[in-house]
Design a protein around this motif. Structure first.
Motif, mmCIF file in Angstrom:
data_model
loop_
_atom_site.group_PDB
_atom_site.id
_atom_site.type_symbol
_atom_site.label_atom_id
_atom_site.label_comp_id
_atom_site.label_asym_id
_atom_site.label_seq_id
_atom_site.Cartn_x
_atom_site.Cartn_y
_atom_site.Cartn_z
ATOM 1 N N CYS A 64 1.232 -0.807 0.069
ATOM 2 C CA CYS A 64 0.085 0.250 -0.085
ATOM 3 C C CYS A 64 1.270 1.187 -0.057
ATOM 4 O O CYS A 64 1.733 1.555 0.522
ATOM 5 N N ALA A 65 0.436 1.971 -1.214
ATOM 6 C CA ALA A 65 1.402 2.890 -1.191
ATOM 7 C C ALA A 65 0.282 4.868 -1.770
ATOM 8 O O ALA A 65 -0.667 4.327 -2.066
ATOM 9 N N ALA A 66 0.980 6.056 -1.021
ATOM 10 C CA ALA A 66 -0.149 6.849 -1.865
ATOM 11 C C ALA A 66 0.340 6.992 -2.518
ATOM 12 O O ALA A 66 1.927 7.541 -3.274
ATOM 13 N N LEU A 67 -0.446 7.340 -3.770
ATOM 14 C CA LEU A 67 -0.831 7.898 -5.044
ATOM 15 C C LEU A 67 0.691 8.983 -5.285
ATOM 16 O O LEU A 67 1.004 9.104 -6.365
ATOM 17 N N ALA A 68 -0.103 10.039 -4.281
ATOM 18 C CA ALA A 68 1.338 11.050 -4.549
ATOM 19 C C ALA A 68 2.481 10.788 -4.453
ATOM 20 O O ALA A 68 3.490 11.860 -4.462
ATOM 21 N N ALA A 69 3.007 10.054 -3.569
ATOM 22 C CA ALA A 69 4.409 9.674 -3.692
ATOM 23 C C ALA A 69 4.837 8.988 -4.208
ATOM 24 O O ALA A 69 6.317 9.932 -5.496
ATOM 25 N N PHE A 70 4.034 8.308 -5.280
ATOM 26 C CA PHE A 70 4.685 8.049 -6.676
ATOM 27 C C PHE A 70 4.720 8.637 -7.778
ATOM 28 O O PHE A 70 5.348 9.038 -8.551
ATOM 29 N N GLU A 71 3.659 10.091 -8.097
ATOM 30 C CA GLU A 71 3.951 11.089 -8.070
ATOM 31 C C GLU A 71 5.140 11.687 -7.948
ATOM 32 O O GLU A 71 5.704 12.515 -9.385
ATOM 33 N N ALA A 72 5.474 12.007 -6.408
ATOM 34 C CA ALA A 72 6.236 12.902 -7.156
ATOM 35 C C ALA A 72 7.438 12.047 -6.824
ATOM 36 O O ALA A 72 8.930 12.511 -7.365
ATOM 37 N N SER A 73 7.865 11.032 -6.472
ATOM 38 C CA SER A 73 9.338 9.967 -6.930
ATOM 39 C C SER A 73 9.429 10.390 -8.304
ATOM 40 O O SER A 73 10.988 9.614 -8.460
ATOM 41 N N GLY A 74 8.460 10.328 -9.444
ATOM 42 C CA GLY A 74 8.658 9.970 -10.387
ATOM 43 C C GLY A 74 8.173 8.220 -10.443
ATOM 44 O O GLY A 74 9.288 7.793 -11.774
ATOM 45 N N GLU A 75 8.432 7.526 -9.448
ATOM 46 C CA GLU A 75 8.609 6.002 -9.742
ATOM 47 C C GLU A 75 7.476 5.525 -10.516
ATOM 48 O O GLU A 75 6.260 6.638 -10.862
ATOM 49 N N PRO A 76 7.598 4.881 -11.317
ATOM 50 C CA PRO A 76 6.750 4.325 -12.492
ATOM 51 C C PRO A 76 5.249 3.420 -11.519
ATOM 52 O O PRO A 76 6.062 2.869 -11.238
ATOM 53 N N ARG A 117 3.061 10.553 7.256
ATOM 54 C CA ARG A 117 3.725 11.741 7.562
ATOM 55 C C ARG A 117 4.483 12.216 8.046
ATOM 56 O O ARG A 117 5.393 13.030 7.434
ATOM 57 N N ARG A 118 5.473 11.519 8.110
ATOM 58 C CA ARG A 118 6.289 11.364 7.820
ATOM 59 C C ARG A 118 7.408 12.024 6.718
ATOM 60 O O ARG A 118 8.283 12.616 6.765
ATOM 61 N N SER A 119 6.168 11.572 5.401
ATOM 62 C CA SER A 119 6.837 11.896 4.154
ATOM 63 C C SER A 119 5.862 12.792 3.579
ATOM 64 O O SER A 119 6.180 13.131 2.671
ATOM 65 N N GLY A 120 5.095 13.165 4.502
ATOM 66 C CA GLY A 120 3.810 14.446 3.728
ATOM 67 C C GLY A 120 3.261 14.006 3.285
ATOM 68 O O GLY A 120 2.466 15.232 2.957
ATOM 69 N N PHE A 121 2.474 12.798 3.167
ATOM 70 C CA PHE A 121 1.433 12.076 1.622
ATOM 71 C C PHE A 121 0.442 12.153 3.126
ATOM 72 O O PHE A 121 -0.248 11.570 2.429
ATOM 73 N N PHE A 122 0.411 12.368 3.607
ATOM 74 C CA PHE A 122 -0.966 11.759 4.476
ATOM 75 C C PHE A 122 -2.116 12.814 4.766
ATOM 76 O O PHE A 122 -2.170 14.432 4.758
ATOM 77 N N ASP A 123 -3.248 12.371 3.982
ATOM 78 C CA ASP A 123 -4.244 12.787 3.999
ATOM 79 C C ASP A 123 -6.066 11.828 4.007
ATOM 80 O O ASP A 123 -5.790 10.799 3.284
ATOM 81 N N TRP A 124 -6.323 12.223 5.341
ATOM 82 C CA TRP A 124 -7.154 10.932 5.063
ATOM 83 C C TRP A 124 -7.970 10.691 4.203
ATOM 84 O O TRP A 124 -8.798 9.914 4.035
ATOM 85 N N GLU A 125 -8.243 11.844 2.808
ATOM 86 C CA GLU A 125 -8.725 11.523 2.099
ATOM 87 C C GLU A 125 -8.208 10.942 0.458
ATOM 88 O O GLU A 125 -8.773 10.940 -0.837
ATOM 89 N N ALA A 126 -6.567 11.020 0.959
ATOM 90 C CA ALA A 126 -6.039 10.743 -0.468
ATOM 91 C C ALA A 126 -5.893 9.453 -0.896
ATOM 92 O O ALA A 126 -6.367 8.155 -0.318
ATOM 93 N N PRO A 127 -5.601 9.067 -2.028
ATOM 94 C CA PRO A 127 -5.565 8.330 -3.134
ATOM 95 C C PRO A 127 -4.676 7.363 -2.472
ATOM 96 O O PRO A 127 -3.374 7.554 -2.594
ATOM 97 N N MET A 128 -4.702 6.101 -2.153
ATOM 98 C CA MET A 128 -4.089 5.267 -2.066
ATOM 99 C C MET A 128 -3.219 4.247 -2.902
ATOM 100 O O MET A 128 -4.785 3.406 -3.578
ATOM 101 N N ILE A 129 -2.048 3.516 -3.475
ATOM 102 C CA ILE A 129 -2.283 2.701 -4.651
ATOM 103 C C ILE A 129 -2.186 0.676 -3.265
ATOM 104 O O ILE A 129 -1.008 1.133 -2.788
ATOM 105 N N LEU A 130 -3.056 0.377 -4.056
ATOM 106 C CA LEU A 130 -3.028 -1.109 -2.887
ATOM 107 C C LEU A 130 -2.995 -1.682 -4.172
ATOM 108 O O LEU A 130 -3.553 -2.607 -5.708
#
Length: 137
Positions: free
Chosen positions: A42-54, A114-127
């Motif tokens: 499980c990961a935050a979609l925004a983290a993928f977008e910020a990292s440039g990781e596919p 929160r450590r990575s700056g991507f917490f939001d209750w409504e944040a899309p997560m990748i499962l």
């Protein structure tokens, strides 16, 4: 020991990545996968977008690395689902391996995000559901 170059030659197009944000978490997740207890990431979609990781893609094989950058595992993505953090359900938890309940998952993932700056209750997560296809150990 297999080098990253050798692993990439064996699995052309594989994306190398590291689990977790520290050495301890990385080792814990790799051990859970090796033991067959973890088949969902499980990961935050925004983290993928910020990292440039596919984004993960069903059928693609990727290389999970140790924190030192050595190939640890080859995994194949089985399926990808996008769901908001607050909509993750109890049924999603057992296959992640490291949590015993939805409440424990929420506490752990909220701290991680929160450590990575991507917490939001409504944040899309990748499962991402995956299968281990090779252990380079």
């Amino acid at each position: 020991m297999t080098t990253l170059a050798e692993a990439q030659k064996r699995y052309p197009g594989a994306v190398p990545f590291r689990f977790g944000d520290n050495r301890s978490l990385n080792a814990e997740i790799l051990a859970l996968i090796r033991a067959g207890r973890k088949t969902v990431i499980c990961a935050a979609l925004a983290a993928f977008e910020a990292s440039g990781e596919p984004m993960p893609e069903p059928g693609r094989i990727d290389l999970a690395l140790t924190r030192d950058g050595a190939p640890a595992l080859a995994i194949r993505t089985v399926s990808v689902e996008i769901i908001r953090f607050g909509e993750v359900a109890e049924a999603h938890i057992p296959l992640q391996g490291e949590f015993e309940s939805l409440a424990q998952w929420r506490l752990g993932y909220e701290a991680y995000l929160r450590r990575s700056g991507f917490f939001d209750w409504e944040a899309p997560m990748i499962l991402e559901t995956f299968e281990m296809i090779e252990d380079f150990r």
